[in-house]
Motif scaffolding. Sequence first.
Motif, PDB file in Angstrom:
ATOM      1  N   ARG A 223       0.818  -1.203   0.000  1.00  0.00           N
ATOM      2  CA  ARG A 223       0.000   0.000   0.000  1.00  0.00           C
ATOM      3  C   ARG A 223       0.861   1.266   0.000  1.00  0.00           C
ATOM      4  NH1 ARG A 223      -4.442  -1.623   4.682  1.00  0.00           N
ATOM      5  NH2 ARG A 223      -5.389  -3.407   3.582  1.00  0.00           N
ATOM      6  N   PHE A 224       2.067   1.171   0.522  1.00  0.00           N
ATOM      7  CA  PHE A 224       2.957   2.326   0.603  1.00  0.00           C
ATOM      8  C   PHE A 224       3.943   2.372  -0.566  1.00  0.00           C
ATOM      9  CE2 PHE A 224       1.754   0.868   4.848  1.00  0.00           C
ATOM     10  CZ  PHE A 224       1.150   2.006   5.363  1.00  0.00           C
ATOM     11  N   ILE A 225       4.432   1.200  -0.963  1.00  0.00           N
ATOM     12  CA  ILE A 225       5.494   1.184  -1.979  1.00  0.00           C
ATOM     13  C   ILE A 225       4.955   1.252  -3.397  1.00  0.00           C
ATOM     14  CG2 ILE A 225       6.990  -0.135  -0.437  1.00  0.00           C
ATOM     15  CD1 ILE A 225       6.410  -2.589  -2.214  1.00  0.00           C
ATOM     16  N   ILE A 226       3.645   1.152  -3.577  1.00  0.00           N
ATOM     17  CA  ILE A 226       3.094   1.188  -4.932  1.00  0.00           C
ATOM     18  C   ILE A 226       3.120   2.605  -5.507  1.00  0.00           C
ATOM     19  CG2 ILE A 226       0.682   1.616  -4.328  1.00  0.00           C
ATOM     20  CD1 ILE A 226      -0.080  -0.478  -6.462  1.00  0.00           C
ATOM     21  N   TRP A 227       3.213   3.623  -4.659  1.00  0.00           N
ATOM     22  CA  TRP A 227       3.141   4.999  -5.151  1.00  0.00           C
ATOM     23  C   TRP A 227       4.323   5.388  -6.023  1.00  0.00           C
ATOM     24  CZ3 TRP A 227      -1.499   6.671  -5.081  1.00  0.00           C
ATOM     25  CH2 TRP A 227      -2.372   6.259  -4.089  1.00  0.00           C
ATOM     26  N   PRO A 228       5.565   5.065  -5.659  1.00  0.00           N
ATOM     27  CA  PRO A 228       6.671   5.376  -6.585  1.00  0.00           C
ATOM     28  C   PRO A 228       6.494   4.730  -7.956  1.00  0.00           C
ATOM     29  CG  PRO A 228       7.532   4.839  -4.423  1.00  0.00           C
ATOM     30  CD  PRO A 228       6.076   4.514  -4.391  1.00  0.00           C
ATOM     31  N   PHE A 229       5.952   3.502  -7.970  1.00  0.00           N
ATOM     32  CA  PHE A 229       5.734   2.837  -9.255  1.00  0.00           C
ATOM     33  C   PHE A 229       4.658   3.550 -10.061  1.00  0.00           C
ATOM     34  CE2 PHE A 229       3.228  -0.218 -11.751  1.00  0.00           C
ATOM     35  CZ  PHE A 229       4.186  -0.550 -12.706  1.00  0.00           C
ATOM     36  N   LEU A 230       3.578   3.974  -9.415  1.00  0.00           N
ATOM     37  CA  LEU A 230       2.514   4.671 -10.135  1.00  0.00           C
ATOM     38  C   LEU A 230       3.016   5.995 -10.710  1.00  0.00           C
ATOM     39  CD1 LEU A 230      -0.555   4.047  -7.770  1.00  0.00           C
ATOM     40  CD2 LEU A 230      -0.019   2.911  -9.938  1.00  0.00           C
ATOM     41  N   ILE A 231       3.852   6.705  -9.942  1.00  0.00           N
ATOM     42  CA  ILE A 231       4.434   7.954 -10.457  1.00  0.00           C
ATOM     43  C   ILE A 231       5.341   7.648 -11.647  1.00  0.00           C
ATOM     44  CG2 ILE A 231       5.937   9.901  -9.900  1.00  0.00           C
ATOM     45  CD1 ILE A 231       4.957   9.624  -6.995  1.00  0.00           C
ATOM     46  N   TYR A 232       6.157   6.583 -11.508  1.00  0.00           N
ATOM     47  CA  TYR A 232       7.047   6.198 -12.606  1.00  0.00           C
ATOM     48  C   TYR A 232       6.240   5.811 -13.845  1.00  0.00           C
ATOM     49  CZ  TYR A 232      10.257   3.329 -15.344  1.00  0.00           C
ATOM     50  OH  TYR A 232      10.995   2.787 -16.365  1.00  0.00           O
TER      51      TYR A 232
END
Length: 557
Positions: A223-232
């Motif tokens: 739930r926390f680490i998915i955000w960098p991937f979504l931005i990328y």
Amino acid sequence: MSESWFHREFLTPRRLAFNVFFYGTHLAIFAYGWYSQQVNTKLAGLNSLKWSVWSSRGAGLVLAYDGGLIFLPMLRNIIRVIRPHLTWLFPADENIWFHRQVAYSMAFWAMVHTTAHYVNFINVERTQIRPLYALQIHYTQAGGITGHFMLLIMVIMYTFAHQKVRKQCFEAFWYSHHLAFFFVIGLYSHATGCFVRDTADPTYIPSFPFYNVEHCLGYFSWRFIIWPFLIYFGERVWREIRARKPTRLSKVLVHPSGAMELRIIKPSFKYTPGQWLFVQIPELSKFQWHPFTITSAPEDPYVSIHIRQVGDWTESLGERLGVGPAMVSSMTKDAMMGKEKGSDQGQGDFVELDTTYSAISLPALRIDGPYGAPTEDVFNAEVAILIGAGIGVTPFASILKHMWYRQKRNTLKSLRRVEFFWICRDSPSFGWFQSLLKEVEAAQADPNFLRINIYLTQKIGEDMLWNIAVNDTGAEYDPLTLLRTRTMFGRPDWNSIYSQMKGAIQNGSYLPGSTSQLSTKVATYFCGPPAIAKALKEATVKHSDSSVNFTFAKEHF
């Protein structure tokens, strides 16, 4: 004496700060994961496995942290925007280096996590705290399947990312690295299956996810680490949209030694000197993007890049344009012969492809960029040392042309002196930018502002030596480069060069009006092989003090 590993990692303040923060956070997260599992009374069954389950939980949490961290240095557009403002806080130009550090960390913690889980599964089968065999957990449950899937992808990606493989077959590296998309799918679905639960058997339900999540006690770190991937992912979508804006290849020039100069028209493309871009030619490959430094200046009506034919993709491009190895060999041979004194031709001669009267057409292409580079900061120093080795001279072509324009406008900011070094293995390589250097050299209003230093490292044959001797006698221009600056033979002695410059700055002869009480910033920018970069960095560190501050930055893609 070369800088020791211990000195570099623990006695350099910025590197020490990075190591403490980077490895400290990893150890802290590992300890938290271990402790949280160990003291959780609801997981008493799993805790009977002791250190193996505690290790696997701690290492798994660290891997989740790295899984988000590894995308941050690949946010190229965001880094390009914040780079000019935050270089004092973190080395934005070392994003690829940081990406590798995270990858190394993932490899280590993956071994810890996998080894601990293998012990876990064996002990589960041995103690029967759950009615399962180890093979069932490995190959029939979501955690085991995705775990082995991710391990396979890591082996492939790490193998083809090795420096030797990447240089010999860039295509293998490019395609294998895009397996990262499937890796993150495995990463975000790895915790499904409710392996970490407070019951021996999961409570199954008829709807998705087919078990009662109230009994699942995982960390839900995705739930926390998915955000960098979504931005990328969002940035990659934007890059694709931007790359599709109207682009046209207007002209191709071929220089001796096979360097192709591509001149591109793209009105929407804005850049600063020293930056670089990605190029794609769909006719050669619909998926491959290759990085190249921009060699034109923002004032030019086109965007140019220089491409040397040294790999499969570049050679295919040469063949497509009808200037493959055969034509290049002929041009290089002519350049090696030298020109007689009085000829109006020289090393800088090039062949321009004429598509009007030939069957060769210019292919369609797309460009993605621009992206930031250390040389953007060149005008912030009092003295700039620009060093290129071979085709590594490309970043400085744009810089030198832009300096030329800024000299005319008198907008050089704090920059007072420029030392340009170009190290070539063979004389035909001088033809890449000989015409540009002639123009820049001739346009100097202040002869002390720019000093060109050219070194030829190849072994000189008897015929070539005789030709140089005959043409050099009484000549105003160097017979090899046709510049006023004479070519030097052999490799530069960097320690001697920096020592002499430091002494000249301190006694006031290098920068008129300066005093030894004031600190002078001398910025070194380099593009070329790692061996030269190491020697340069050692020289800058050795000769820096309170009065003269030598800095070093290397071009990275």
